[in-house]
Motif scaffolding. Structure first.
Motif, PDB file in Angstrom:
ATOM      1  N   ASP A  51      -5.130  -3.426  14.490  1.00 58.76           N
ATOM      2  CA  ASP A  51      -5.449  -4.754  15.013  1.00 58.76           C
ATOM      3  C   ASP A  51      -5.333  -5.760  13.866  1.00 58.76           C
ATOM      4  OD1 ASP A  51      -8.087  -5.822  17.343  1.00 58.76           O
ATOM      5  OD2 ASP A  51      -6.196  -6.762  16.739  1.00 58.76           O
ATOM      6  N   VAL A  52      -5.334  -7.023  14.216  1.00 57.67           N
ATOM      7  CA  VAL A  52      -5.267  -8.058  13.178  1.00 57.67           C
ATOM      8  C   VAL A  52      -6.456  -7.905  12.224  1.00 57.67           C
ATOM      9  CG1 VAL A  52      -5.347 -10.555  12.780  1.00 57.67           C
ATOM     10  CG2 VAL A  52      -4.066  -9.639  14.715  1.00 57.67           C
ATOM     11  N   LYS A  53      -6.164  -8.014  10.960  1.00 58.39           N
ATOM     12  CA  LYS A  53      -7.145  -7.923   9.872  1.00 58.39           C
ATOM     13  C   LYS A  53      -7.772  -6.532   9.730  1.00 58.39           C
ATOM     14  CE  LYS A  53      -8.358 -12.840   9.803  1.00 58.39           C
ATOM     15  NZ  LYS A  53      -7.514 -13.160   8.639  1.00 58.39           N
ATOM     16  N   MET A  54      -7.340  -5.562  10.530  1.00 55.29           N
ATOM     17  CA  MET A  54      -7.862  -4.198  10.413  1.00 55.29           C
ATOM     18  C   MET A  54      -6.829  -3.337   9.716  1.00 55.29           C
ATOM     19  SD  MET A  54     -10.683  -4.799  11.828  1.00 55.29           S
ATOM     20  CE  MET A  54     -11.461  -3.190  11.926  1.00 55.29           C
ATOM     21  N   LYS A  55      -7.287  -2.439   8.858  1.00 54.43           N
ATOM     22  CA  LYS A  55      -6.372  -1.546   8.167  1.00 54.43           C
ATOM     23  C   LYS A  55      -7.085  -0.231   7.878  1.00 54.43           C
ATOM     24  CE  LYS A  55      -7.621  -3.470   3.688  1.00 54.43           C
ATOM     25  NZ  LYS A  55      -7.174  -4.248   2.513  1.00 54.43           N
ATOM     26  N   GLU A  56      -6.292   0.823   7.804  1.00 56.95           N
ATOM     27  CA  GLU A  56      -6.832   2.118   7.412  1.00 56.95           C
ATOM     28  C   GLU A  56      -5.879   2.798   6.458  1.00 56.95           C
ATOM     29  OE1 GLU A  56      -9.338   3.409  11.397  1.00 56.95           O
ATOM     30  OE2 GLU A  56      -8.443   4.924  10.114  1.00 56.95           O
ATOM     31  N   LYS A  57      -6.426   3.514   5.516  1.00 55.15           N
ATOM     32  CA  LYS A  57      -5.589   4.242   4.566  1.00 55.15           C
ATOM     33  C   LYS A  57      -4.913   5.417   5.252  1.00 55.15           C
ATOM     34  CE  LYS A  57      -8.414   3.106   0.554  1.00 55.15           C
ATOM     35  NZ  LYS A  57      -9.280   3.642  -0.536  1.00 55.15           N
ATOM     36  N   GLY A  58      -3.676   5.652   4.816  1.00 56.09           N
ATOM     37  CA  GLY A  58      -2.974   6.836   5.264  1.00 56.09           C
ATOM     38  C   GLY A  58      -3.126   7.949   4.250  1.00 56.09           C
ATOM     39  N   ASP A  59      -2.063   8.708   4.077  1.00 56.51           N
ATOM     40  CA  ASP A  59      -2.123   9.868   3.195  1.00 56.51           C
ATOM     41  C   ASP A  59      -1.919   9.531   1.725  1.00 56.51           C
ATOM     42  OD1 ASP A  59      -0.326  11.477   5.815  1.00 56.51           O
ATOM     43  OD2 ASP A  59      -2.478  11.598   5.417  1.00 56.51           O
ATOM     44  N   ILE A  60      -1.196   8.439   1.454  1.00 52.75           N
ATOM     45  CA  ILE A  60      -0.861   8.110   0.058  1.00 52.75           C
ATOM     46  C   ILE A  60      -1.048   6.615  -0.215  1.00 52.75           C
ATOM     47  CG2 ILE A  60       0.696  10.051  -0.418  1.00 52.75           C
ATOM     48  CD1 ILE A  60       3.025   8.047   0.279  1.00 52.75           C
ATOM     49  N   PRO A  61      -2.265   6.075  -0.121  1.00 48.11           N
ATOM     50  CA  PRO A  61      -2.474   4.633  -0.281  1.00 48.11           C
ATOM     51  C   PRO A  61      -2.520   4.138  -1.733  1.00 48.11           C
ATOM     52  CG  PRO A  61      -4.557   5.724   0.114  1.00 48.11           C
ATOM     53  CD  PRO A  61      -3.495   6.802   0.186  1.00 48.11           C
ATOM     54  N   GLU A  62      -2.610   5.054  -2.675  1.00 51.60           N
ATOM     55  CA  GLU A  62      -2.807   4.633  -4.072  1.00 51.60           C
ATOM     56  C   GLU A  62      -1.628   3.807  -4.555  1.00 51.60           C
ATOM     57  OE1 GLU A  62      -5.069   8.033  -2.916  1.00 51.60           O
ATOM     58  OE2 GLU A  62      -2.895   7.865  -3.081  1.00 51.60           O
ATOM     59  N   GLY A  63      -1.937   2.666  -5.156  1.00 49.50           N
ATOM     60  CA  GLY A  63      -0.905   1.779  -5.694  1.00 49.50           C
ATOM     61  C   GLY A  63      -0.383   0.766  -4.695  1.00 49.50           C
ATOM     62  N   TYR A  64      -0.912   0.824  -3.460  1.00 50.62           N
ATOM     63  CA  TYR A  64      -0.453  -0.080  -2.402  1.00 50.62           C
ATOM     64  C   TYR A  64      -1.649  -0.801  -1.773  1.00 50.62           C
ATOM     65  CZ  TYR A  64       3.586   3.080  -2.536  1.00 50.62           C
ATOM     66  OH  TYR A  64       4.657   3.834  -2.934  1.00 50.62           O
ATOM     67  N   SER A  65      -1.363  -1.970  -1.201  1.00 50.94           N
ATOM     68  CA  SER A  65      -2.320  -2.638  -0.333  1.00 50.94           C
ATOM     69  C   SER A  65      -1.534  -3.229   0.826  1.00 50.94           C
ATOM     70  CB  SER A  65      -3.109  -3.711  -1.073  1.00 50.94           C
ATOM     71  OG  SER A  65      -2.245  -4.725  -1.559  1.00 50.94           O
ATOM     72  N   VAL A  66      -2.237  -3.678   1.853  1.00 53.94           N
ATOM     73  CA  VAL A  66      -1.574  -4.239   3.029  1.00 53.94           C
ATOM     74  C   VAL A  66      -2.301  -5.479   3.493  1.00 53.94           C
ATOM     75  CG1 VAL A  66      -0.535  -2.085   3.874  1.00 53.94           C
ATOM     76  CG2 VAL A  66      -2.871  -2.711   4.558  1.00 53.94           C
ATOM     77  N   SER A  67      -1.600  -6.240   4.320  1.00 54.79           N
ATOM     78  CA  SER A  67      -2.180  -7.450   4.895  1.00 54.79           C
ATOM     79  C   SER A  67      -1.682  -7.593   6.313  1.00 54.79           C
ATOM     80  CB  SER A  67      -1.775  -8.667   4.069  1.00 54.79           C
ATOM     81  OG  SER A  67      -2.164  -9.862   4.699  1.00 54.79           O
ATOM     82  N   ARG A  68      -2.596  -7.889   7.231  1.00 57.82           N
ATOM     83  CA  ARG A  68      -2.206  -8.175   8.611  1.00 57.82           C
ATOM     84  C   ARG A  68      -3.014  -9.372   9.100  1.00 57.82           C
ATOM     85  NH1 ARG A  68      -1.720  -4.221  13.711  1.00 57.82           N
ATOM     86  NH2 ARG A  68      -0.335  -5.537  14.972  1.00 57.82           N
ATOM     87  N   GLU A  69      -2.427 -10.543   8.909  1.00 56.54           N
ATOM     88  CA  GLU A  69      -3.060 -11.798   9.304  1.00 56.54           C
ATOM     89  C   GLU A  69      -2.672 -12.203  10.725  1.00 56.54           C
ATOM     90  OE1 GLU A  69      -5.355 -13.463   7.488  1.00 56.54           O
ATOM     91  OE2 GLU A  69      -5.263 -11.731   6.160  1.00 56.54           O
ATOM     92  N   LYS A  70      -1.509 -11.755  11.170  1.00 58.30           N
ATOM     93  CA  LYS A  70      -1.053 -12.030  12.531  1.00 58.30           C
ATOM     94  C   LYS A  70      -0.640 -10.708  13.178  1.00 58.30           C
ATOM     95  CE  LYS A  70       0.558 -16.739  11.780  1.00 58.30           C
ATOM     96  NZ  LYS A  70       1.694 -17.682  11.916  1.00 58.30           N
ATOM     97  N   LYS A  71      -0.751 -10.653  14.484  1.00 58.92           N
ATOM     98  CA  LYS A  71      -0.495  -9.401  15.189  1.00 58.92           C
ATOM     99  C   LYS A  71       0.909  -8.888  14.948  1.00 58.92           C
ATOM    100  CE  LYS A  71      -1.282  -7.322  19.715  1.00 58.92           C
ATOM    101  NZ  LYS A  71      -1.659  -7.603  21.124  1.00 58.92           N
ATOM    102  N   GLU A  72       1.892  -9.785  14.866  1.00 62.03           N
ATOM    103  CA  GLU A  72       3.270  -9.348  14.783  1.00 62.03           C
ATOM    104  C   GLU A  72       3.728  -9.004  13.366  1.00 62.03           C
ATOM    105  OE1 GLU A  72       2.200 -12.349  15.600  1.00 62.03           O
ATOM    106  OE2 GLU A  72       3.379 -13.925  14.593  1.00 62.03           O
ATOM    107  N   ARG A  73       2.913  -9.265  12.365  1.00 63.83           N
ATOM    108  CA  ARG A  73       3.371  -9.140  10.983  1.00 63.83           C
ATOM    109  C   ARG A  73       2.459  -8.223  10.169  1.00 63.83           C
ATOM    110  NH1 ARG A  73       6.792 -12.645   8.201  1.00 63.83           N
ATOM    111  NH2 ARG A  73       6.736 -13.980  10.043  1.00 63.83           N
ATOM    112  N   PHE A  74       3.080  -7.312   9.443  1.00 65.67           N
ATOM    113  CA  PHE A  74       2.324  -6.361   8.621  1.00 65.67           C
ATOM    114  C   PHE A  74       3.025  -6.263   7.271  1.00 65.67           C
ATOM    115  CE2 PHE A  74      -0.779  -3.427   7.719  1.00 65.67           C
ATOM    116  CZ  PHE A  74      -0.452  -2.076   7.758  1.00 65.67           C
ATOM    117  N   SER A  75       2.318  -6.616   6.220  1.00 65.19           N
ATOM    118  CA  SER A  75       2.910  -6.669   4.896  1.00 65.19           C
ATOM    119  C   SER A  75       2.403  -5.529   4.023  1.00 65.19           C
ATOM    120  CB  SER A  75       2.567  -8.003   4.221  1.00 65.19           C
ATOM    121  OG  SER A  75       3.020  -9.076   4.995  1.00 65.19           O
ATOM    122  N   LEU A  76       3.306  -4.969   3.259  1.00 65.45           N
ATOM    123  CA  LEU A  76       2.957  -3.948   2.268  1.00 65.45           C
ATOM    124  C   LEU A  76       3.112  -4.572   0.892  1.00 65.45           C
ATOM    125  CD1 LEU A  76       2.319  -0.892   1.711  1.00 65.45           C
ATOM    126  CD2 LEU A  76       4.804  -0.593   1.474  1.00 65.45           C
TER     127      LEU A  76
END
Lengths: 114, 112
Positions: A51-76
């Motif tokens: 969902d917007v502004k919600m995130k969960e770590k997967g199997d290899i999150p180290e060294g990465y972050s994400v952003s989801r400010e809008k429903k259609e867009r997901f940034s790594l």
């Protein structure tokens, strides 16, 4: 047709740079995913968002972050790129349901960190 | 690892022959999906089989699932050169939400 687009097909960055990979989907999907794909290792989940502004770590999150400010867009985001982050990055989206449907993938971004 | 294994890693056949790829996994699943990836591109969904199903067909594709053996197979009949691609199985693990766990893939080459 579902369309998932990624901002770049090929990207070359230097060690230590901050890198943004953008993904946009046009089907109003709740779920979005970031994977990296390396030879012999298949696809590994980095982060996902349900969902917007919600995130969960997967199997290899180290060294990465994400952003989801809008429903259609997901940034790594690679905060400080390193050579071991050279890889193919794949974004995907799917409906959020009790019964899993398929994921729809973008064309991928091949990132080289020198 | 929850990834499981795909077998074989690579397969080369002649056009018109059948291609069979296998996928084994370790944890219980809600469903299993097969995807195809053309060289250097994103993955495309082919077929989904639920844990209470044993066999499913879609065109030239046939998927079987044996939950007692924790394995699945993908059969492509009458293969064509255009079927040349990598094929991945992906499992929705029980209790894993909408996440999928992908295998390492089988590279199929169909020669004329």
């Amino acid at each position: 047709d579902v369309k998932v687009t990624q901002s770049s097909r090929y990207l070359v960055k230097r060690t230590g740079e901050k890198v943004f990979l953008e993904c946009v989907q046009d089907m109003d999907h709740e779920n979005m995913f970031w994977y990296r794909q390396d030879p012999g290792l298949g696809l590994r989940l980095i982060y996902f968002s349900y969902d917007v502004k919600m995130k969960e770590k997967g199997d290899i999150p180290e060294g990465y972050s994400v952003s989801r400010e809008k429903k259609e867009r997901f940034s790594l985001i690679l905060e400080s790129a390193s050579t071991n982050q050279t890889s193919m990055y794949l974004c995907a989206s799917s409906l959020r349901t009790e019964i899993s449907y398929e994921q729809y993938f973008g064309p991928g971004t091949r990132l080289t960190v020198t | 690892s929850q990834q499981g294994e795909e077998d074989p890693q690579a397969l080369s056949i002649q056009e018109g022959e059948n291609a069979t790829m296998n996928c084994s996994y370790k944890t219980s699943i809600n469903n299993l999906q097969w995807y195809r990836q053309n060289s250097g591109r994103g993955l495309v969904h082919l077929i989904l089989i639920r844990s209470n199903e044993r066999e499913k067909h879609s065109g030239r594709l046939r998927v079987t699932l044996d939950t007692s053996k924790k394995s699945s197979s993908l059969l492509i009949t009458a293969s064509r050169a255009a079927d040349t691609a990598s094929y991945f199985c992906a499992r929705r693990v029980t209790g894993g939400g909408n996440k999928l766990t992908f295998g390492t893939g089988t590279q199929l080459k169909v020669e004329l």
